[in-house]
Design a protein around this motif. Structure first.
Motif, PDB file in Angstrom:
ATOM      1  N   PHE A   1      64.203  50.408  18.907  1.00 41.26           N
ATOM      2  CA  PHE A   1      63.155  49.269  18.870  1.00 41.26           C
ATOM      3  C   PHE A   1      61.816  50.057  18.306  1.00 41.26           C
ATOM      4  O   PHE A   1      61.463  51.195  18.922  1.00 41.26           O
ATOM      5  N   GLU A   2      60.951  49.362  17.484  1.00 39.93           N
ATOM      6  CA  GLU A   2      59.619  50.068  16.988  1.00 39.93           C
ATOM      7  C   GLU A   2      58.759  48.964  16.709  1.00 39.93           C
ATOM      8  O   GLU A   2      59.189  48.013  16.324  1.00 39.93           O
ATOM      9  N   PRO A   3      57.429  49.377  16.705  1.00 39.48           N
ATOM     10  CA  PRO A   3      56.350  48.516  16.292  1.00 39.48           C
ATOM     11  C   PRO A   3      56.456  48.386  14.724  1.00 39.48           C
ATOM     12  O   PRO A   3      56.955  49.294  14.265  1.00 39.48           O
ATOM     13  N   VAL A   4      56.296  47.274  14.051  1.00 42.36           N
ATOM     14  CA  VAL A   4      56.291  47.425  12.453  1.00 42.36           C
ATOM     15  C   VAL A   4      55.288  48.323  11.831  1.00 42.36           C
ATOM     16  O   VAL A   4      55.542  48.839  11.008  1.00 42.36           O
ATOM     17  N   HIS A   5      54.010  48.370  12.711  1.00 39.72           N
ATOM     18  CA  HIS A   5      53.268  49.279  12.077  1.00 39.72           C
ATOM     19  C   HIS A   5      53.456  50.740  12.023  1.00 39.72           C
ATOM     20  O   HIS A   5      54.291  51.264  12.545  1.00 39.72           O
ATOM     21  N   GLY A   6      52.810  51.472  11.133  1.00 42.80           N
ATOM     22  CA  GLY A   6      53.065  52.658  10.823  1.00 42.80           C
ATOM     23  C   GLY A   6      52.154  53.618  11.606  1.00 42.80           C
ATOM     24  O   GLY A   6      51.764  53.397  12.865  1.00 42.80           O
TER      25      GLY A   6
ATOM     26  N   GLY B   1      57.721  55.304  18.273  1.00 43.44           N
ATOM     27  CA  GLY B   1      56.352  54.591  18.003  1.00 43.44           C
ATOM     28  C   GLY B   1      56.126  54.612  16.748  1.00 43.44           C
ATOM     29  O   GLY B   1      56.193  53.364  15.899  1.00 43.44           O
ATOM     30  N   ALA B   2      55.569  55.619  15.888  1.00 44.12           N
ATOM     31  CA  ALA B   2      55.626  55.589  14.368  1.00 44.12           C
ATOM     32  C   ALA B   2      56.216  56.938  13.787  1.00 44.12           C
ATOM     33  O   ALA B   2      55.739  57.999  14.555  1.00 44.12           O
ATOM     34  N   VAL B   3      56.685  57.141  12.710  1.00 36.23           N
ATOM     35  CA  VAL B   3      56.754  58.485  12.068  1.00 36.23           C
ATOM     36  C   VAL B   3      56.142  58.408  10.747  1.00 36.23           C
ATOM     37  O   VAL B   3      55.902  57.372  10.106  1.00 36.23           O
ATOM     38  N   GLY B   4      55.322  59.588  10.313  1.00 40.05           N
ATOM     39  CA  GLY B   4      54.933  59.886   8.896  1.00 40.05           C
ATOM     40  C   GLY B   4      53.607  60.456   9.036  1.00 40.05           C
ATOM     41  O   GLY B   4      52.666  60.059   9.967  1.00 40.05           O
ATOM     42  N   ALA B   5      53.493  61.752   8.411  1.00 48.11           N
ATOM     43  CA  ALA B   5      52.087  62.432   8.525  1.00 48.11           C
ATOM     44  C   ALA B   5      51.725  62.752   7.215  1.00 48.11           C
ATOM     45  O   ALA B   5      52.685  63.278   6.389  1.00 48.11           O
ATOM     46  N   PRO B   6      50.395  62.860   6.943  1.00 46.09           N
ATOM     47  CA  PRO B   6      49.848  63.410   5.796  1.00 46.09           C
ATOM     48  C   PRO B   6      50.436  64.922   5.629  1.00 46.09           C
ATOM     49  O   PRO B   6      50.417  65.846   6.538  1.00 46.09           O
ATOM     50  N   GLY B   7      50.601  65.133   4.340  1.00 48.42           N
ATOM     51  CA  GLY B   7      51.318  66.505   3.814  1.00 48.42           C
ATOM     52  C   GLY B   7      52.567  66.458   3.578  1.00 48.42           C
ATOM     53  O   GLY B   7      53.266  67.585   3.274  1.00 48.42           O
ATOM     54  N   VAL B   8      53.425  65.692   4.542  1.00 49.44           N
ATOM     55  CA  VAL B   8      54.788  65.610   4.363  1.00 49.44           C
ATOM     56  C   VAL B   8      55.046  64.869   2.977  1.00 49.44           C
ATOM     57  O   VAL B   8      54.552  63.636   2.720  1.00 49.44           O
TER      58      VAL B   8
ATOM     59  N   GLY C   1      44.714  59.552  17.571  1.00 51.60           N
ATOM     60  CA  GLY C   1      43.925  60.224  18.656  1.00 51.60           C
ATOM     61  C   GLY C   1      42.678  59.831  19.083  1.00 51.60           C
ATOM     62  O   GLY C   1      41.962  60.367  19.931  1.00 51.60           O
ATOM     63  N   GLN C   2      42.234  58.778  18.739  1.00 50.77           N
ATOM     64  CA  GLN C   2      41.187  58.042  18.919  1.00 50.77           C
ATOM     65  C   GLN C   2      40.893  56.808  20.176  1.00 50.77           C
ATOM     66  O   GLN C   2      40.005  56.199  20.248  1.00 50.77           O
ATOM     67  N   ASN C   3      42.243  56.779  20.816  1.00 46.04           N
ATOM     68  CA  ASN C   3      42.551  55.660  21.563  1.00 46.04           C
ATOM     69  C   ASN C   3      42.038  54.303  21.046  1.00 46.04           C
ATOM     70  O   ASN C   3      41.308  53.495  21.860  1.00 46.04           O
ATOM     71  N   LYS C   4      42.235  54.002  19.747  1.00 47.16           N
ATOM     72  CA  LYS C   4      41.934  52.823  19.134  1.00 47.16           C
ATOM     73  C   LYS C   4      43.057  51.735  18.712  1.00 47.16           C
ATOM     74  O   LYS C   4      42.797  50.721  18.597  1.00 47.16           O
ATOM     75  N   ALA C   5      44.240  52.362  18.753  1.00 51.86           N
ATOM     76  CA  ALA C   5      45.297  51.836  18.542  1.00 51.86           C
ATOM     77  C   ALA C   5      45.769  50.621  19.400  1.00 51.86           C
ATOM     78  O   ALA C   5      45.420  50.665  20.536  1.00 51.86           O
ATOM     79  N   ASN C   6      46.082  49.403  18.867  1.00 55.35           N
ATOM     80  CA  ASN C   6      46.826  48.208  19.806  1.00 55.35           C
ATOM     81  C   ASN C   6      47.970  48.559  20.182  1.00 55.35           C
ATOM     82  O   ASN C   6      48.843  48.800  19.102  1.00 55.35           O
ATOM     83  N   PRO C   7      48.355  48.963  21.460  1.00 58.90           N
ATOM     84  CA  PRO C   7      49.403  49.137  22.015  1.00 58.90           C
ATOM     85  C   PRO C   7      50.565  48.070  21.969  1.00 58.90           C
ATOM     86  O   PRO C   7      51.822  48.097  22.540  1.00 58.90           O
ATOM     87  N   ILE C   8      50.166  46.676  21.892  1.00 61.88           N
ATOM     88  CA  ILE C   8      51.015  45.477  22.078  1.00 61.88           C
ATOM     89  C   ILE C   8      51.976  45.334  21.265  1.00 61.88           C
ATOM     90  O   ILE C   8      53.090  45.095  21.767  1.00 61.88           O
ATOM     91  N   ALA C   9      52.245  45.891  19.905  1.00 59.52           N
ATOM     92  CA  ALA C   9      53.124  45.955  19.271  1.00 59.52           C
ATOM     93  C   ALA C   9      54.193  46.613  19.770  1.00 59.52           C
ATOM     94  O   ALA C   9      55.531  46.462  19.943  1.00 59.52           O
ATOM     95  N   ALA C  10      53.812  47.904  20.656  1.00 62.24           N
ATOM     96  CA  ALA C  10      54.867  48.859  20.869  1.00 62.24           C
ATOM     97  C   ALA C  10      55.318  48.208  22.372  1.00 62.24           C
ATOM     98  O   ALA C  10      56.597  48.171  22.643  1.00 62.24           O
ATOM     99  N   ILE C  11      54.403  47.442  23.020  1.00 62.24           N
ATOM    100  CA  ILE C  11      54.974  46.841  24.135  1.00 62.24           C
ATOM    101  C   ILE C  11      55.772  45.832  24.104  1.00 62.24           C
ATOM    102  O   ILE C  11      56.817  45.464  24.820  1.00 62.24           O
ATOM    103  N   LEU C  12      55.705  44.951  23.068  1.00 65.57           N
ATOM    104  CA  LEU C  12      56.475  43.849  22.772  1.00 65.57           C
ATOM    105  C   LEU C  12      57.752  44.366  22.244  1.00 65.57           C
ATOM    106  O   LEU C  12      58.678  43.615  22.441  1.00 65.57           O
ATOM    107  N   SER C  13      57.699  45.530  21.590  1.00 65.07           N
ATOM    108  CA  SER C  13      58.815  46.300  20.875  1.00 65.07           C
ATOM    109  C   SER C  13      59.972  46.585  22.145  1.00 65.07           C
ATOM    110  O   SER C  13      60.965  46.551  22.297  1.00 65.07           O
ATOM    111  N   ALA C  14      59.233  47.200  23.300  1.00 66.72           N
ATOM    112  CA  ALA C  14      59.993  47.703  24.521  1.00 66.72           C
ATOM    113  C   ALA C  14      60.536  46.364  25.271  1.00 66.72           C
ATOM    114  O   ALA C  14      61.500  46.547  25.923  1.00 66.72           O
ATOM    115  N   ALA C  15      59.725  45.135  25.044  1.00 64.92           N
ATOM    116  CA  ALA C  15      60.232  44.020  25.978  1.00 64.92           C
ATOM    117  C   ALA C  15      61.520  43.427  25.142  1.00 64.92           C
ATOM    118  O   ALA C  15      62.440  43.164  25.704  1.00 64.92           O
ATOM    119  N   MET C  16      61.373  43.832  23.879  1.00 61.51           N
ATOM    120  CA  MET C  16      62.749  43.358  22.993  1.00 61.51           C
ATOM    121  C   MET C  16      63.855  44.143  23.317  1.00 61.51           C
ATOM    122  O   MET C  16      65.014  43.695  23.444  1.00 61.51           O
TER     123      MET C  16
END
Ligand code: IPM
Ligand code: MN
Length: 347
Positions: A281-286, A89-96, A293-308
């Motif tokens: 395979f991963e979406p380019v976004h971070g 999916g994506a990695v990176g969190a505040p505080g790291v 946690g707000q159900n706001k992210a567009n999942p298309i990049a992840a879905i297209l990465s899964a298709a790839m």
């Protein structure tokens, strides 16, 4: 060794064993922030498309590091070597601390699994352009050559080298020529900065010209990376396949996403074309912690990465149906789960 997500364990045979073929064994790393949310939708869509997957989930990323100090143990990498592919999916969190997860997890995956091609397609939703960037993924400035001298003093020196091997450059360029040859436009552009990076640029240009002689049906071009930035914005339709080094590819592909419908739809594959191990395979976004946690992210990049990923595993028909279901993304509006549901419903 706590490799598997507690409770989640294995999700057997997505597609309920409709076929007798052996399921693809996929390692899934949801990661941080919006990563797990978009990956859940990618899994939902693959399930609806009938892909036969044997999923093993891994709890890794910045959050895991902050919890118990784990980044990416070698035992997990060894476990992955026996798998067919990895979806992240994506990695990176505040505080790291900066670079810790990037180098310790993402780049470690690319290096240890020899994922030497980073393939990033950019297909504008309105059909105005359709090009692919082939980014060298294991060398250049990412190799981490360099260091400090007299750190913290007024005479501090920091160097950061760029590693370019004939072997590494050539295998990436060859992959790009193969891809260009298989596409209808058969056009390949080398992007570099040969006017200033006269050592690395010379190796890239010479290798490119030598390999080009073996692919006479592929038309070639060269652009300096700064000029390519202008062309990405004002005439991206000139491109078919682009091959470039690691850092230029990193920067250019963010621009590529910005001029191709946004990062919500930019997919990528970190490939081991020799198939001596799994590709990732991963979406380019971070991880976008601000909207996690707000159900706001567009999942298309992840879905297209899964298709790839499915394409790479030979499931071309399933992958094509998934891509078609994602087409005209403007018609897919709503929350992360609503978009995932809408794509799944089209399958
Ligand atoms: C990417 C990312 C990574 C990179 C970071 C997170 C290390 O920006 O995949 O493009 O620079 O390669
Ligand atoms: Mn990047």
């Amino acid at each position: 060794m706590p490799a598997r997500t507690a409770g989640a364990g294995r999700v057997r045979a997505i597609g309920q064993g409709k076929r007798d073929l052996v399921a693809h064994r996929i390692g899934v790393i949801g990661g941080d922030g919006i990563g797990p949310e978009v990956i859940a939708e990618a899994l939902k869509v693959m399930r609806s498309a009938g892909a036969d997957l044997d999923v093993v989930e891994y709890d890794l990323g910045g959050a895991r590091y902050l919890r118990d100090g784990t980044v990416l143990p070698d035992e997990i990498v060894d476990e992955w070597r026996g798998m067919d592919a990895l979806l992240l999916g994506a990695v990176g969190a505040p505080g790291v601390p900066p670079g810790l997860i990037e180098r310790g997890l993402l780049l470690k995956m690319r290096f240890d699994l020899d994922l030497y091609v980073n393939q990033r397609p950019f297909v504008h939703p309105e059909g105005s352009h359709d090009f692919v960037v082939i980014r060298e993924n294991t060398e250049g400035t990412y190799a981490g050559e360099g260091g400090f001298l007299r750190k913290g003093t007024p005479h501090e020196i920091a160097t950061q080298g760029s590693v370019n091997t004939r072997f590494g450059v050539e295998r990436c360029i060859r992959y790009a020529f193969e891809l260009a040859q298989a596409r209808s436009s058969k056009h390949l552009t080398l992007v570099h900065k040969t006017n200033v990076l006269t050592f690395a640029g010379d190796l890239w240009q010479r290798t490119f010209d030598e390999v080009a002689a073996e692919y006479r049906d592929v038309e070639t071009a060269y652009n300096h990376v700064d000029a390519a930035c202008i062309y990405f914005v004002d005439s991206p339709e000139r491109y078919d396949v682009i091959v470039t080094d690691n850092l230029f590819g990193d920067i250019l592909t963010d621009l590529g996403g910005a001029v191709s419908g946004g990062h919500g739809i930019s997919s990528s594959g970190n490939l081991n074309p020799d198939r001596t191990g799994p590709s990732m395979f991963e979406p380019v976004h971070g991880s976008a912690p601000d909207i996690a946690g707000q159900n706001k992210a567009n999942p298309i990049a992840a879905i297209l990465s899964a298709a790839m990923m499915l394409d790479f595993l030979g499931e071309t028909e399933v992958a094509e149906r998934m891509r078609k279901a994602c087409a005209q993304p403007g018609t897919l509006i709503g929350s992360t789960t609503q978009i995932g549901d809408a794509v799944a419903a089209r399958l």
